[in-house]
Design a protein around this motif. Structure first.
Motif, PDB file in Angstrom:
ATOM      1  N   ALA A  92      -4.540   3.861  -8.174  1.00  0.00           N
ATOM      2  CA  ALA A  92      -4.155   2.906  -7.135  1.00  0.00           C
ATOM      3  C   ALA A  92      -3.392   1.733  -7.714  1.00  0.00           C
ATOM      4  CB  ALA A  92      -5.403   2.398  -6.425  1.00  0.00           C
ATOM      5  N   ASP A  93      -2.697   1.048  -6.837  1.00  0.00           N
ATOM      6  CA  ASP A  93      -2.031  -0.197  -7.185  1.00  0.00           C
ATOM      7  C   ASP A  93      -3.104  -1.216  -7.566  1.00  0.00           C
ATOM      8  OD1 ASP A  93      -1.023  -2.991  -6.456  1.00  0.00           O
ATOM      9  OD2 ASP A  93       0.818  -1.796  -6.282  1.00  0.00           O
ATOM     10  N   SER A  94      -2.912  -1.916  -8.642  1.00  0.00           N
ATOM     11  CA  SER A  94      -3.931  -2.849  -9.130  1.00  0.00           C
ATOM     12  C   SER A  94      -4.112  -4.069  -8.238  1.00  0.00           C
ATOM     13  CB  SER A  94      -3.614  -3.297 -10.558  1.00  0.00           C
ATOM     14  OG  SER A  94      -2.372  -3.966 -10.580  1.00  0.00           O
ATOM     15  N   ASN A  95      -3.214  -4.283  -7.282  1.00  0.00           N
ATOM     16  CA  ASN A  95      -3.337  -5.406  -6.354  1.00  0.00           C
ATOM     17  C   ASN A  95      -4.200  -5.094  -5.138  1.00  0.00           C
ATOM     18  OD1 ASN A  95      -1.667  -7.227  -7.820  1.00  0.00           O
ATOM     19  ND2 ASN A  95       0.115  -6.082  -7.114  1.00  0.00           N
ATOM     20  N   LEU A  96      -4.639  -3.849  -4.994  1.00  0.00           N
ATOM     21  CA  LEU A  96      -5.482  -3.491  -3.855  1.00  0.00           C
ATOM     22  C   LEU A  96      -6.892  -4.036  -4.036  1.00  0.00           C
ATOM     23  CD1 LEU A  96      -4.305   0.177  -3.276  1.00  0.00           C
ATOM     24  CD2 LEU A  96      -4.035  -1.737  -1.687  1.00  0.00           C
ATOM     25  N   CYS A  97      -7.500  -4.419  -2.919  1.00  0.00           N
ATOM     26  CA  CYS A  97      -8.868  -4.950  -2.917  1.00  0.00           C
ATOM     27  C   CYS A  97      -9.677  -4.233  -1.849  1.00  0.00           C
ATOM     28  CB  CYS A  97      -8.865  -6.438  -2.596  1.00  0.00           C
ATOM     29  SG  CYS A  97      -7.996  -7.445  -3.801  1.00  0.00           S
ATOM     30  N   ALA A  98     -10.998  -4.295  -1.963  1.00  0.00           N
ATOM     31  CA  ALA A  98     -11.883  -3.705  -0.958  1.00  0.00           C
ATOM     32  C   ALA A  98     -11.507  -4.232   0.416  1.00  0.00           C
ATOM     33  CB  ALA A  98     -13.329  -4.024  -1.284  1.00  0.00           C
ATOM     34  N   GLY A  99     -11.413  -3.318   1.371  1.00  0.00           N
ATOM     35  CA  GLY A  99     -11.060  -3.673   2.744  1.00  0.00           C
ATOM     36  C   GLY A  99      -9.597  -3.491   3.076  1.00  0.00           C
ATOM     37  N   ASP A 100      -8.729  -3.397   2.053  1.00  0.00           N
ATOM     38  CA  ASP A 100      -7.300  -3.201   2.294  1.00  0.00           C
ATOM     39  C   ASP A 100      -7.024  -1.804   2.832  1.00  0.00           C
ATOM     40  OD1 ASP A 100      -6.792  -5.709   1.251  1.00  0.00           O
ATOM     41  OD2 ASP A 100      -5.966  -4.969  -0.657  1.00  0.00           O
ATOM     42  N   THR A 101      -6.024  -1.706   3.702  1.00  0.00           N
ATOM     43  CA  THR A 101      -5.538  -0.408   4.152  1.00  0.00           C
ATOM     44  C   THR A 101      -4.444   0.022   3.189  1.00  0.00           C
ATOM     45  OG1 THR A 101      -6.044  -0.939   6.447  1.00  0.00           O
ATOM     46  CG2 THR A 101      -4.523   0.875   6.069  1.00  0.00           C
ATOM     47  N   ALA A 102      -4.504   1.271   2.774  1.00  0.00           N
ATOM     48  CA  ALA A 102      -3.550   1.780   1.787  1.00  0.00           C
ATOM     49  C   ALA A 102      -3.030   3.143   2.228  1.00  0.00           C
ATOM     50  CB  ALA A 102      -4.225   1.884   0.429  1.00  0.00           C
ATOM     51  N   ARG A 103      -1.937   3.544   1.588  1.00  0.00           N
ATOM     52  CA  ARG A 103      -1.372   4.864   1.875  1.00  0.00           C
ATOM     53  C   ARG A 103      -1.052   5.562   0.572  1.00  0.00           C
ATOM     54  NH1 ARG A 103       4.356   5.366   1.540  1.00  0.00           N
ATOM     55  NH2 ARG A 103       5.340   3.392   1.051  1.00  0.00           N
ATOM     56  N   LEU A 104      -1.028   6.890   0.633  1.00  0.00           N
ATOM     57  CA  LEU A 104      -0.636   7.662  -0.539  1.00  0.00           C
ATOM     58  C   LEU A 104       0.843   7.465  -0.812  1.00  0.00           C
ATOM     59  CD1 LEU A 104      -2.353  11.164  -0.227  1.00  0.00           C
ATOM     60  CD2 LEU A 104      -2.610   9.521  -2.072  1.00  0.00           C
ATOM     61  N   ARG A 105       1.168   7.244  -2.054  1.00  0.00           N
ATOM     62  CA  ARG A 105       2.560   7.136  -2.470  1.00  0.00           C
ATOM     63  C   ARG A 105       3.215   8.498  -2.336  1.00  0.00           C
ATOM     64  NH1 ARG A 105       4.320   4.698  -8.310  1.00  0.00           N
ATOM     65  NH2 ARG A 105       6.524   5.194  -8.125  1.00  0.00           N
ATOM     66  N   ASP A 106       4.513   8.516  -2.041  1.00  0.00           N
ATOM     67  CA  ASP A 106       5.237   9.785  -1.878  1.00  0.00           C
ATOM     68  C   ASP A 106       5.279  10.616  -3.142  1.00  0.00           C
ATOM     69  OD1 ASP A 106       5.742   9.198   0.763  1.00  0.00           O
ATOM     70  OD2 ASP A 106       7.712   8.347   0.367  1.00  0.00           O
ATOM     71  N   GLN A 107       5.270   9.958  -4.294  1.00  0.00           N
ATOM     72  CA  GLN A 107       5.318  10.658  -5.579  1.00  0.00           C
ATOM     73  C   GLN A 107       4.031  10.377  -6.355  1.00  0.00           C
ATOM     74  OE1 GLN A 107       7.813  12.743  -6.592  1.00  0.00           O
ATOM     75  NE2 GLN A 107       8.585  12.456  -4.526  1.00  0.00           N
ATOM     76  N   PRO A 108       3.494  11.376  -7.041  1.00  0.00           N
ATOM     77  CA  PRO A 108       2.281  11.159  -7.826  1.00  0.00           C
ATOM     78  C   PRO A 108       2.549  10.259  -9.035  1.00  0.00           C
ATOM     79  CG  PRO A 108       3.181  13.314  -8.319  1.00  0.00           C
ATOM     80  CD  PRO A 108       4.011  12.738  -7.201  1.00  0.00           C
ATOM     81  N   VAL A 109       1.497   9.726  -9.584  1.00  0.00           N
ATOM     82  CA  VAL A 109       1.552   8.969 -10.827  1.00  0.00           C
ATOM     83  C   VAL A 109       0.664   9.714 -11.815  1.00  0.00           C
ATOM     84  CG1 VAL A 109       0.979   6.794 -11.954  1.00  0.00           C
ATOM     85  CG2 VAL A 109       1.992   6.782  -9.665  1.00  0.00           C
ATOM     86  N   HIS A 110       1.192  10.077 -12.945  1.00  0.00           N
ATOM     87  CA  HIS A 110       0.450  10.873 -13.942  1.00  0.00           C
ATOM     88  C   HIS A 110      -0.091  12.168 -13.323  1.00  0.00           C
ATOM     89  CE1 HIS A 110       0.864   7.399 -16.441  1.00  0.00           C
ATOM     90  NE2 HIS A 110       0.064   6.664 -15.701  1.00  0.00           N
ATOM     91  N   ASP A 111       0.675  12.761 -12.420  1.00  0.00           N
ATOM     92  CA  ASP A 111       0.292  14.001 -11.721  1.00  0.00           C
ATOM     93  C   ASP A 111      -0.997  13.864 -10.925  1.00  0.00           C
ATOM     94  OD1 ASP A 111       2.548  15.427 -12.522  1.00  0.00           O
ATOM     95  OD2 ASP A 111       1.602  16.047 -14.395  1.00  0.00           O
ATOM     96  N   LEU A 112      -1.246  12.683 -10.390  1.00  0.00           N
ATOM     97  CA  LEU A 112      -2.428  12.441  -9.563  1.00  0.00           C
ATOM     98  C   LEU A 112      -2.040  11.636  -8.332  1.00  0.00           C
ATOM     99  CD1 LEU A 112      -4.975  11.493 -12.358  1.00  0.00           C
ATOM    100  CD2 LEU A 112      -5.010  13.567 -10.956  1.00  0.00           C
ATOM    101  N   PRO A 113      -2.819  11.776  -7.252  1.00  0.00           N
ATOM    102  CA  PRO A 113      -2.560  10.962  -6.064  1.00  0.00           C
ATOM    103  C   PRO A 113      -2.683   9.469  -6.413  1.00  0.00           C
ATOM    104  CG  PRO A 113      -4.119  12.718  -5.566  1.00  0.00           C
ATOM    105  CD  PRO A 113      -3.937  12.704  -7.049  1.00  0.00           C
ATOM    106  N   TYR A 114      -1.855   8.651  -5.737  1.00  0.00           N
ATOM    107  CA  TYR A 114      -1.795   7.226  -6.031  1.00  0.00           C
ATOM    108  C   TYR A 114      -1.695   6.465  -4.708  1.00  0.00           C
ATOM    109  CZ  TYR A 114       0.010   2.871  -8.100  1.00  0.00           C
ATOM    110  OH  TYR A 114       0.194   1.573  -8.493  1.00  0.00           O
ATOM    111  N   PHE A 115      -2.643   5.568  -4.478  1.00  0.00           N
ATOM    112  CA  PHE A 115      -2.629   4.756  -3.264  1.00  0.00           C
ATOM    113  C   PHE A 115      -1.922   3.434  -3.520  1.00  0.00           C
ATOM    114  CE2 PHE A 115      -5.831   7.728  -1.919  1.00  0.00           C
ATOM    115  CZ  PHE A 115      -5.635   7.805  -0.537  1.00  0.00           C
TER     116      PHE A 115
END
Length: 121
Positions: A92-115
């Protein structure tokens, strides 16, 4: 018939989250099995998450579990409650915090899903 791990690995490598859905009882399950853990019906179908979720927890990793991941430090990991009613762990993006709404990035990061954070309009 594809092995369970093949479905998951292919989805993750594309930056998506695969889960199973039981057509018998309607339950979703993130821990893949050859059967539905609720009603025991065999061969639940594979689906892909829509990619929207709410952050439950997010932490930044400063120590790597393997030498391969050492070069990727620091990176963030989040627990995310996705819209399909499942809780997943993903990068995940390091700026995300508990309670935030997030979405999956269109491209993976390190071959893994990334919010990443939702863009507010």
């Amino acid at each position: 018939m594809k092995a369970i791990g093949d479905y998951i690995a292919a989805a993750y490598a594309a930056g998506r989250i695969a889960y199973q859905h039981c057509s018998g009882c309607g339950q979703n399950q993130i821990f893949a099995r050859d059967f539905c853990v609720t009603c025991l019906r065999p061969e639940p179908e594979w689906r892909e998450a829509g990619g929207i979720g709410r952050i439950v927890a997010c932490t930044t990793m400063h120590r790597a579990p393997t030498s391969e991941w050492k070069a990727r430090l620091p990176y963030a990991i989040a627990l995310v409650d996705i819209a399909e009613g499942l809780r997943v762990m993903a990068l995940a993006d390091s700026n995300l915090c508990a309670g935030d709404t997030a979405r999956l990035r269109d491209q993976p990061v390190h071959d893994l899903p990334y919010f990443e954070p939702m863009v507010k309009i």
